[in-house]
Scaffold this motif. Sequence first.
Motif, short mmCIF file in Angstrom:
data_model
loop_
_atom_site.label_atom_id
_atom_site.label_comp_id
_atom_site.label_asym_id
_atom_site.label_seq_id
_atom_site.Cartn_x
_atom_site.Cartn_y
_atom_site.Cartn_z
N VAL A 43 0.98 -1.28 0.01
CA VAL A 43 0.11 0.14 0.05
C VAL A 43 0.90 1.32 0.02
N THR A 44 1.88 1.26 0.89
CA THR A 44 2.73 2.38 0.88
C THR A 44 3.62 2.73 -0.42
N THR A 45 3.93 1.69 -0.92
CA THR A 45 4.72 1.62 -2.25
C THR A 45 4.01 2.23 -3.36
N LEU A 46 2.50 1.70 -3.74
CA LEU A 46 1.60 2.41 -4.50
C LEU A 46 1.26 3.62 -4.13
N ASP A 47 1.11 4.20 -2.97
CA ASP A 47 1.04 5.56 -2.68
C ASP A 47 1.91 6.31 -3.23
N LYS A 48 3.28 5.84 -2.75
CA LYS A 48 4.45 6.41 -3.15
C LYS A 48 4.78 6.74 -4.64
N ILE A 49 4.55 5.69 -5.53
CA ILE A 49 4.41 5.82 -6.70
C ILE A 49 3.31 6.69 -7.44
N GLY A 50 2.20 6.72 -7.00
CA GLY A 50 1.18 7.57 -7.33
C GLY A 50 1.31 8.94 -6.99
N SER A 51 1.79 9.25 -5.71
CA SER A 51 2.06 10.66 -5.16
C SER A 51 3.02 11.21 -5.91
N THR A 52 4.18 10.56 -6.19
CA THR A 52 5.36 10.92 -6.79
C THR A 52 4.97 11.49 -8.34
N PHE A 53 4.20 10.63 -8.91
CA PHE A 53 3.85 11.12 -10.31
C PHE A 53 2.85 12.32 -10.35
N VAL A 54 2.24 12.38 -9.49
CA VAL A 54 1.18 13.73 -9.30
C VAL A 54 2.11 14.95 -8.99
N GLY A 55 3.01 14.77 -8.09
CA GLY A 55 3.96 15.53 -7.60
C GLY A 55 4.67 16.16 -8.58
N LEU A 56 5.16 15.37 -9.23
CA LEU A 56 6.15 15.65 -10.80
C LEU A 56 5.18 16.42 -11.70
N LEU A 57 4.03 16.20 -11.63
CA LEU A 57 3.07 16.90 -12.72
C LEU A 57 2.82 18.40 -12.08
N LYS A 58 2.62 18.41 -10.79
CA LYS A 58 2.26 19.69 -10.14
C LYS A 58 3.65 20.50 -10.04
N LEU A 59 4.57 19.95 -10.09
CA LEU A 59 6.04 20.81 -9.96
C LEU A 59 6.17 21.79 -11.10
N ALA A 60 5.77 21.59 -12.21
CA ALA A 60 5.59 22.52 -13.17
C ALA A 60 4.50 23.28 -13.55
N VAL A 61 3.51 23.23 -12.48
CA VAL A 61 2.13 23.97 -13.00
C VAL A 61 2.29 25.20 -12.77
N ALA A 62 3.05 25.97 -11.78
CA ALA A 62 2.99 27.43 -11.89
C ALA A 62 3.65 28.16 -12.74
N PRO A 63 4.91 27.48 -13.15
CA PRO A 63 5.70 28.20 -14.28
C PRO A 63 5.12 27.89 -15.63
N LEU A 64 4.49 26.68 -15.76
CA LEU A 64 3.99 26.36 -16.97
C LEU A 64 2.61 27.09 -17.29
N VAL A 65 1.81 27.41 -15.97
CA VAL A 65 0.60 28.25 -16.58
C VAL A 65 1.01 29.55 -16.78
N PHE A 66 1.86 30.26 -16.05
CA PHE A 66 2.30 31.54 -16.09
C PHE A 66 2.76 31.83 -17.50
N PHE A 67 3.66 30.90 -17.93
CA PHE A 67 4.34 31.30 -19.13
C PHE A 67 3.44 30.84 -20.45
N ALA A 68 2.67 29.77 -20.13
CA ALA A 68 1.54 29.44 -21.21
C ALA A 68 0.72 30.53 -21.56
N ILE A 69 0.02 31.09 -20.56
CA ILE A 69 -0.97 32.08 -20.73
C ILE A 69 -0.32 33.49 -21.21
N LEU A 70 1.03 33.77 -20.65
CA LEU A 70 1.59 34.95 -21.27
C LEU A 70 1.81 34.77 -22.59
N VAL A 71 2.49 33.72 -22.98
CA VAL A 71 2.80 33.57 -24.69
C VAL A 71 1.69 33.40 -25.41
N SER A 72 0.44 32.67 -24.71
CA SER A 72 -0.69 32.75 -25.50
C SER A 72 -1.38 33.81 -25.89
#
Length: 440
Positions: A43-72
């Motif tokens: 259970v712990t392993t599955l949780d770590k794998i899933g949360s790490t994947f979501v965390g990596l996606l969220k890591l880029a959210v703030a700069p991605l949104v800013f530059f995507a909206i600005l450039v768009s």
Amino acid sequence: MSTNTKSFSLPFRAPFWAQILAGLVLGVLLGWLARSQDVSWLVTTLDKIGSTFVGLLKLAVAPLVFFAILVSITNLRKVNNAARLASQTLIWFMITSLIAVAIGLVIGLVTNPGSGTGLTPQDGAKPDSTGSWLDFLTGIIPTDVITPFTELNVLQIVFMAAVAGIAALKLGEKAQPILALSESVLELLQKALWWVIRLAPLGTMGLIGNAIATYGWDLIGKYATFTADIYVGCLIVLFGVYPALLAGVAKANPLQFFRGAWPAIQLAFVSRSSVGTMPVTQKVTERLGVPREYASFAVPFGATTKMDGCAAVYPAIAAIFVAQIFDVPLGVTDYLLIAFVSVVGSAATAGLTGATVMLTLTLSTLGLPMEGVGLLLAIDPILDMIRTATNVAGQALVPVLVSAREKLLDRDAYNSVHGSLVDEPEPASAETREPAAATA
């Protein structure tokens, strides 16, 4: 430099959809094993794998949104009738949201999802934070430029990016160095995020496996009608409303749309993040024949405001569910308020995993108890998959509709889409494909 150079590849590689499916099946099996045999480390392993994947996606959210909206926003200067395209995009966002919320209301009224569940008001708990119209309106404007990025307040990031983009348009050539840097940073972020996206099969295994290991099937039993309502409502929008709009408004083959947009839809189902899926959504939209300059505006804009699943179908059915649990009658005025909140307040979901803010905004507008949110938190991850898939499909649909109506859609590109986009090693750079001419 030649563009035909082929990189080394294995003699056989499963298509991306098959990898996702394999991760889904494996996650179900491992989750069932972990729960039935009480294997805590799994259970712990599955949780770590899933949360790490979501965390990596969220890591880029703030700069991605800013530059995507600005450039768009700045890219709109390259498109004829930019103001008309922007207004048409917003109008179709509203139209599809109204249709989606109407479907949610009809399903909720017909099925009575809160009846016979065995749940009581005592089963709910107030959320730590709630959304209100005052918070929504005043919360758009940041008090400083750092906090929105550290606290991941996407609405405030969108506001700052929009201001910066409009200012850059007003400055003209003086802003060109900043725009060039912004475009480079955006491509860098998209390339890095593309590597994360390739981990989606592992993320699928972890997220699905952990959900089953944690909640099991018993939880779904209590929320059977409500869960079915959300899935049925989203599927009606996804495979009923959207194809009808494509055939009737865009005069385009719906099967071609799903063939082109499917990589983004399946990634959204797994990741539960519209913003995390945004690079794929933009690429599939361009492959469907939408001009690059317009797609680079419409998709980022949609990823932060266009939420037919999270902000239309879901709050409509959820409001009826909570009202029935707490025995609060709803009238015609309440249903109109739900529709209003869905259209105007959809930006509150901000393209992130989950729709709790939107739900609290809806409940507070209707005067329903906030404890109703607590009733739905446990089942939320299961619901969020289909909601986000519907969101992303709508974010790809509207640019196709608008492009077709404005005679900008490259019909040859639309009709020739084939294969799985995500199987390509990485997204194409800005120079690899010239968009269709944007004519009046």
